[in-house]
Design an enzyme around this catalytic site. Sequence first.
Site, mmCIF file in Angstrom:
data_model
loop_
_atom_site.group_PDB
_atom_site.id
_atom_site.type_symbol
_atom_site.label_atom_id
_atom_site.label_comp_id
_atom_site.label_asym_id
_atom_site.label_seq_id
_atom_site.Cartn_x
_atom_site.Cartn_y
_atom_site.Cartn_z
ATOM 1 N N SER A 1 -11.519 1.258 -5.344
ATOM 2 C CA SER A 1 -11.007 1.594 -3.645
ATOM 3 C C SER A 1 -12.601 1.484 -3.174
ATOM 4 O O SER A 1 -13.638 1.819 -3.014
ATOM 5 C CB SER A 1 -10.184 2.626 -3.842
ATOM 6 O OG SER A 1 -8.874 2.596 -4.582
ATOM 7 N N ASN B 1 -9.437 -1.713 -3.322
ATOM 8 C CA ASN B 1 -8.318 -1.423 -2.111
ATOM 9 C C ASN B 1 -8.844 -1.002 -0.821
ATOM 10 O O ASN B 1 -9.833 -1.377 -1.172
ATOM 11 C CB ASN B 1 -7.830 0.124 -2.673
ATOM 12 C CG ASN B 1 -6.876 0.663 -1.911
ATOM 13 O OD1 ASN B 1 -5.602 0.115 -2.249
ATOM 14 N ND2 ASN B 1 -7.039 1.720 -0.898
ATOM 15 N N SER C 1 0.673 -0.483 0.274
ATOM 16 C CA SER C 1 -0.267 0.387 -0.013
ATOM 17 C C SER C 1 1.353 1.078 0.343
ATOM 18 O O SER C 1 1.686 1.135 0.751
ATOM 19 C CB SER C 1 -1.116 -0.128 1.103
ATOM 20 O OG SER C 1 -1.839 -1.248 1.379
#
Length: 299
Positions: A164, A132, A60
Amino acid sequence: MRSFKSLVLILGALISVSNAINVVSTNDDGWAEQNIRVLFNDLVAAGYNVVLSAPALDKSGTGSSDAPATTLASACEFNSCPKGSPAEGSDASNSRLNYVNSFPVTSVRFGIQTLSPQFFGGPPDIVVSGPNVGANLGSTTQISGTVGAACEAVKEGIPAIAFSGSTGSQIGFTAAAPSPNYPSIYATLSTTITNTLTSTAKPFLPAGIFLNVNFPSTSSCTSASKFSFVLSRINSASSGTPADVSTCGTTRLPTESSVVGTKGCFVSISVGNATTKDDATAASQATVLSKLSSLLSCI
Ligand SMILES: *[C@@H]1O[C@H](CO)[C@@H](O)[C@H](O)[C@H]1NC(C)=O
C-alpha cells in the site's frame, strides 16, 4: 553446429521460463487501476511469470467479503470493459490481464484456482496484492480488500504480500503517469521486496503468515533509491503483548504508522497473521527478519 547452437539457445529459453517464479497479482482498487498495471509490467520485466486477477470495479474497503462473480451491470472501471461483459474476462490484447466482477478475495481465488493451473500448470509461488491507493496501517488492515486478498491467498497456502502507498488517487492505466510518478516508485519498491523474499529458500513465508507493506508519501521521496526498509508491527503493543523479535537493539518493533510517519523515506514491513490480520509471533517475525536481512535497516 549452427542448429545445435540454436537448439541449446531454445532449450535455455525454455528452462528459464520453467524456472521463472509464478505470481498472481491482485488488488482492491480494480484491475485497470494504474498502480497494479505498472507493478505487473515491472514484475514481467524482472523475469516473473505473472497473471493478474483483480476486481472489475473499485472494491476498496471490502475486507474479506466474498461472493460469486456476476455479469457486469455497468462498464468496468475506467471503461475497461463494456456493460454486459461476462463475470470474468481478460484484456483483448493480453490474456494474462484478467478481471473478476466481484470482491478482491473472490478475484484472488479465481487467480489461484482457475487461472494459475491454465498459465502455470499449478498453483502460483506467491501472490502480490496492490499497491493499494492509500495506506493500510494498523486497524485499517481489518477492512482493506488489498489485505483481505493477501490473507485469502495465505489461507489457500500461497505466501502473499499486501503493498500500500500513501500517495495518489485512483487513475486508470491509460492515464498519463502522475508527477511525482508514485505508481512507478511504488512498483519498483514492491519488486525489490518481492525479489528479496523470492531469492530465499521456500517456503517464502511461514504458513499462515502474510506481509503488510506500506510506502510513505512520495512528496519528498521522489525516487525509489531514497527509501529504506524497516521491520515493523501492525498494531501498537500493550503491556501484555509478548516481546517482538530482537532487532535494532530492542525487542519491541516500531508500529508501521510510526515508520512511514518518520521523516526520511521509510517503508514499513509488518509480519501479519492471515487469520487475525494482527501481528504474528516473534518466531514468525524472526523468520522474516532473517529472509529480508539484506534489505532491512533500523530507523
Ligand atoms: C494466528 O492466530 C490464530 C488465532 O490467534 C492462531 O491460532 C494461529 O496459530 C496464528 N497463526 C500463526 C501462524 O501464528
